[in-house]
Motif scaffolding. Sequence first.
Motif, PDB file in Angstrom:
ATOM      1  N   ASP A  94       0.839  -1.214   0.000  1.00 15.15           N
ATOM      2  CA  ASP A  94       0.000   0.000   0.000  1.00 15.15           C
ATOM      3  C   ASP A  94       0.866   1.253   0.000  1.00 15.15           C
ATOM      4  O   ASP A  94       0.682   2.168  -0.814  1.00 15.15           O
ATOM      5  CB  ASP A  94      -0.899   0.025   1.242  1.00 15.15           C
ATOM      6  CG  ASP A  94      -2.098  -0.879   1.114  1.00 15.15           C
ATOM      7  OD1 ASP A  94      -2.445  -1.265  -0.022  1.00 15.15           O
ATOM      8  OD2 ASP A  94      -2.694  -1.221   2.155  1.00 15.15           O
ATOM      9  N   ASP A  95       1.803   1.292   0.939  1.00 13.68           N
ATOM     10  CA  ASP A  95       2.587   2.509   1.165  1.00 13.68           C
ATOM     11  C   ASP A  95       3.557   2.806   0.034  1.00 13.68           C
ATOM     12  O   ASP A  95       3.924   3.977  -0.180  1.00 13.68           O
ATOM     13  CB  ASP A  95       3.370   2.385   2.472  1.00 13.68           C
ATOM     14  CG  ASP A  95       2.456   2.294   3.679  1.00 13.68           C
ATOM     15  OD1 ASP A  95       1.286   2.715   3.565  1.00 13.68           O
ATOM     16  OD2 ASP A  95       2.902   1.780   4.729  1.00 13.68           O
ATOM     17  N   ASN A  96       3.983   1.781  -0.695  1.00 16.44           N
ATOM     18  CA  ASN A  96       5.026   1.973  -1.687  1.00 16.44           C
ATOM     19  C   ASN A  96       4.587   1.751  -3.130  1.00 16.44           C
ATOM     20  O   ASN A  96       5.322   2.102  -4.052  1.00 16.44           O
ATOM     21  CB  ASN A  96       6.207   1.047  -1.380  1.00 16.44           C
ATOM     22  CG  ASN A  96       6.900   1.409  -0.097  1.00 16.44           C
ATOM     23  OD1 ASN A  96       7.750   2.289  -0.050  1.00 16.44           O
ATOM     24  ND2 ASN A  96       6.518   0.717   0.986  1.00 16.44           N
ATOM     25  N   ILE A  97       3.405   1.183  -3.327  1.00 22.57           N
ATOM     26  CA  ILE A  97       2.951   0.926  -4.702  1.00 22.57           C
ATOM     27  C   ILE A  97       1.515   1.428  -4.895  1.00 22.57           C
ATOM     28  O   ILE A  97       1.279   2.476  -5.508  1.00 22.57           O
ATOM     29  CB  ILE A  97       3.062  -0.571  -5.071  1.00 22.57           C
ATOM     30  CG1 ILE A  97       4.523  -1.035  -4.984  1.00 22.57           C
ATOM     31  CG2 ILE A  97       2.525  -0.805  -6.487  1.00 22.57           C
ATOM     32  CD1 ILE A  97       4.732  -2.516  -5.328  1.00 22.57           C
ATOM     33  N   GLY A  98       0.542   0.683  -4.390  1.00 20.00           N
ATOM     34  CA  GLY A  98      -0.849   0.958  -4.706  1.00 20.00           C
ATOM     35  C   GLY A  98      -1.349   2.325  -4.286  1.00 20.00           C
ATOM     36  O   GLY A  98      -1.668   3.185  -5.110  1.00 20.00           O
ATOM     37  N   ILE A  99      -1.417   2.552  -2.971  1.00 11.63           N
ATOM     38  CA  ILE A  99      -1.922   3.831  -2.469  1.00 11.63           C
ATOM     39  C   ILE A  99      -0.938   4.957  -2.775  1.00 11.63           C
ATOM     40  O   ILE A  99      -1.335   6.095  -3.033  1.00 11.63           O
ATOM     41  CB  ILE A  99      -2.206   3.725  -0.954  1.00 11.63           C
ATOM     42  CG1 ILE A  99      -3.352   2.714  -0.727  1.00 11.63           C
ATOM     43  CG2 ILE A  99      -2.552   5.080  -0.363  1.00 11.63           C
ATOM     44  CD1 ILE A  99      -3.685   2.476   0.729  1.00 11.63           C
ATOM     45  N   TRP A 100       0.340   4.632  -2.796  1.00 10.65           N
ATOM     46  CA  TRP A 100       1.344   5.666  -3.114  1.00 10.65           C
ATOM     47  C   TRP A 100       1.145   6.207  -4.525  1.00 10.65           C
ATOM     48  O   TRP A 100       1.226   7.424  -4.747  1.00 10.65           O
ATOM     49  CB  TRP A 100       2.739   5.072  -2.964  1.00 10.65           C
ATOM     50  CG  TRP A 100       3.829   6.082  -3.174  1.00 10.65           C
ATOM     51  CD1 TRP A 100       4.330   6.960  -2.248  1.00 10.65           C
ATOM     52  CD2 TRP A 100       4.538   6.337  -4.392  1.00 10.65           C
ATOM     53  NE1 TRP A 100       5.310   7.749  -2.802  1.00 10.65           N
ATOM     54  CE2 TRP A 100       5.459   7.387  -4.127  1.00 10.65           C
ATOM     55  CE3 TRP A 100       4.497   5.793  -5.661  1.00 10.65           C
ATOM     56  CZ2 TRP A 100       6.322   7.895  -5.094  1.00 10.65           C
ATOM     57  CZ3 TRP A 100       5.356   6.301  -6.638  1.00 10.65           C
ATOM     58  CH2 TRP A 100       6.263   7.329  -6.356  1.00 10.65           C
ATOM     59  N   LEU A 101       0.870   5.351  -5.488  1.00 11.48           N
ATOM     60  CA  LEU A 101       0.644   5.813  -6.867  1.00 11.48           C
ATOM     61  C   LEU A 101      -0.606   6.683  -6.961  1.00 11.48           C
ATOM     62  O   LEU A 101      -0.662   7.617  -7.768  1.00 11.48           O
ATOM     63  CB  LEU A 101       0.522   4.610  -7.802  1.00 11.48           C
ATOM     64  CG  LEU A 101       1.823   3.868  -8.118  1.00 11.48           C
ATOM     65  CD1 LEU A 101       1.537   2.588  -8.893  1.00 11.48           C
ATOM     66  CD2 LEU A 101       2.786   4.762  -8.893  1.00 11.48           C
ATOM     67  N   HIS A 102      -1.605   6.377  -6.136  1.00  9.89           N
ATOM     68  CA  HIS A 102      -2.810   7.211  -6.138  1.00  9.89           C
ATOM     69  C   HIS A 102      -2.543   8.578  -5.520  1.00  9.89           C
ATOM     70  O   HIS A 102      -2.916   9.613  -6.089  1.00  9.89           O
ATOM     71  CB  HIS A 102      -3.934   6.508  -5.381  1.00  9.89           C
ATOM     72  CG  HIS A 102      -5.140   7.379  -5.181  1.00  9.89           C
ATOM     73  ND1 HIS A 102      -6.065   7.637  -6.175  1.00  9.89           N
ATOM     74  CD2 HIS A 102      -5.559   8.085  -4.089  1.00  9.89           C
ATOM     75  CE1 HIS A 102      -6.998   8.439  -5.717  1.00  9.89           C
ATOM     76  NE2 HIS A 102      -6.723   8.739  -4.453  1.00  9.89           N
ATOM     77  N   LEU A 103      -1.910   8.584  -4.360  1.00 16.63           N
ATOM     78  CA  LEU A 103      -1.678   9.850  -3.662  1.00 16.63           C
ATOM     79  C   LEU A 103      -0.682  10.739  -4.409  1.00 16.63           C
ATOM     80  O   LEU A 103      -0.810  11.966  -4.412  1.00 16.63           O
ATOM     81  CB  LEU A 103      -1.170   9.574  -2.248  1.00 16.63           C
ATOM     82  CG  LEU A 103      -2.160   8.874  -1.305  1.00 16.63           C
ATOM     83  CD1 LEU A 103      -1.491   8.584   0.036  1.00 16.63           C
ATOM     84  CD2 LEU A 103      -3.413   9.715  -1.121  1.00 16.63           C
ATOM     85  N   THR A 104       0.303  10.134  -5.026  1.00 18.21           N
ATOM     86  CA  THR A 104       1.352  10.907  -5.688  1.00 18.21           C
ATOM     87  C   THR A 104       0.952  11.351  -7.090  1.00 18.21           C
ATOM     88  O   THR A 104       1.211  12.497  -7.478  1.00 18.21           O
ATOM     89  CB  THR A 104       2.654  10.085  -5.766  1.00 18.21           C
ATOM     90  OG1 THR A 104       2.993   9.618  -4.461  1.00 18.21           O
ATOM     91  CG2 THR A 104       3.782  10.937  -6.316  1.00 18.21           C
ATOM     92  N   PHE A 105       0.298  10.479  -7.855  1.00 23.28           N
ATOM     93  CA  PHE A 105       0.014  10.770  -9.259  1.00 23.28           C
ATOM     94  C   PHE A 105      -1.466  10.745  -9.617  1.00 23.28           C
ATOM     95  O   PHE A 105      -1.820  11.004 -10.768  1.00 23.28           O
ATOM     96  CB  PHE A 105       0.752   9.771 -10.161  1.00 23.28           C
ATOM     97  CG  PHE A 105       2.238   9.791  -9.974  1.00 23.28           C
ATOM     98  CD1 PHE A 105       2.992  10.880 -10.386  1.00 23.28           C
ATOM     99  CD2 PHE A 105       2.893   8.714  -9.390  1.00 23.28           C
ATOM    100  CE1 PHE A 105       4.368  10.898 -10.222  1.00 23.28           C
ATOM    101  CE2 PHE A 105       4.272   8.719  -9.230  1.00 23.28           C
ATOM    102  CZ  PHE A 105       5.012   9.817  -9.641  1.00 23.28           C
TER     103      PHE A 105
END
Length: 327
Positions: A94-105
């Motif tokens: 979550d923190d490094n792939i899935g949710i991170w891609l949503h929050l960042t991009f």
Amino acid sequence: MSLSSTRYPDRQFRSRVVLPVTAVTVASLALAAFALFWAVRQSNDLSVERQLRTTERHIRAIVGELAQQQEMVAVWDDALQELEKPAPDWQWIDDNIGIWLHLTFGQDQVYLLDAANAPIYATIGGKRASPREFNLLRPSLEGLLHGLRGHSESPHRPHVLRPPDTTYVTTGRAEYDAHLLELLGRPAAVSVMKIVPHSDNMARRPGSEFILVSVRFLDGDFLKRLSERNLIEGLRFSRSDTPRADETSVELRSDEGYLIGYFIWQPDLPGTRILHVIGPSTALVCGLMIAVMALLVRSLRRSILEVDTTMERGFPGEPAEVSHPQP
């Protein structure tokens, strides 16, 4: 002065003075009006064309950007090591792939597939979801997945990600396929990418890689950001080409050539705004010009009539003709 002698100068005055002056005035005003409206039209057309190009460029660019964003987490030793564990730490994912891609991009949906293309992880709208949600997209993405795996029956072939000018990581190791498609009746940018090691220390198993799937829908938050970034008013997506009188539209086709729908917005028309500002004052100036020309013509006619009257009566102080009797 006789009636016939009065009408004759009037006819001459109209033909020699009034008609030429009127023709020149009308032609000048018509030319000025044409130049003004032509400039307004050109300004509006250039503005609409610029907005069309900007909208199309951003829509097409989002596909490449999606793949660039994926590369930051797909070409990564840590990600591969975590996924290959018997029990991956999904919070770390979550923190490094899935949710991170949503929050960042702002990616709307993120999926991870195993070597058999079965979904093992999913996030939708920045929240973890059931991996089975991927089955709704599978019919539309099956060709991309087969092409990425190197299946000969697929028309899709993987790309090597080498963007020339970007601040993103560019490893040259990424294998992906990215396209503009229609998903669930909505326009979407989709990228599928193999998860591979960044270093040469980890062994690669061709054909058995995990796959990262990223989806960015183009009819929601993307339109809002695009509208704010480029000052495009009222940008919206429609399945049919139904713009209002003050709107323009551009069709959106998938990379496969199918019509998805239309982007519609109210274009910025700087020429029209300028016309609204200078139009009343321009009309006033034209009216004053017509009034001045009318006064000049009237004054000229009065002067000519006075001269004609004086000539018929004789100039003041001129001695009267004396007649002498015949012898």
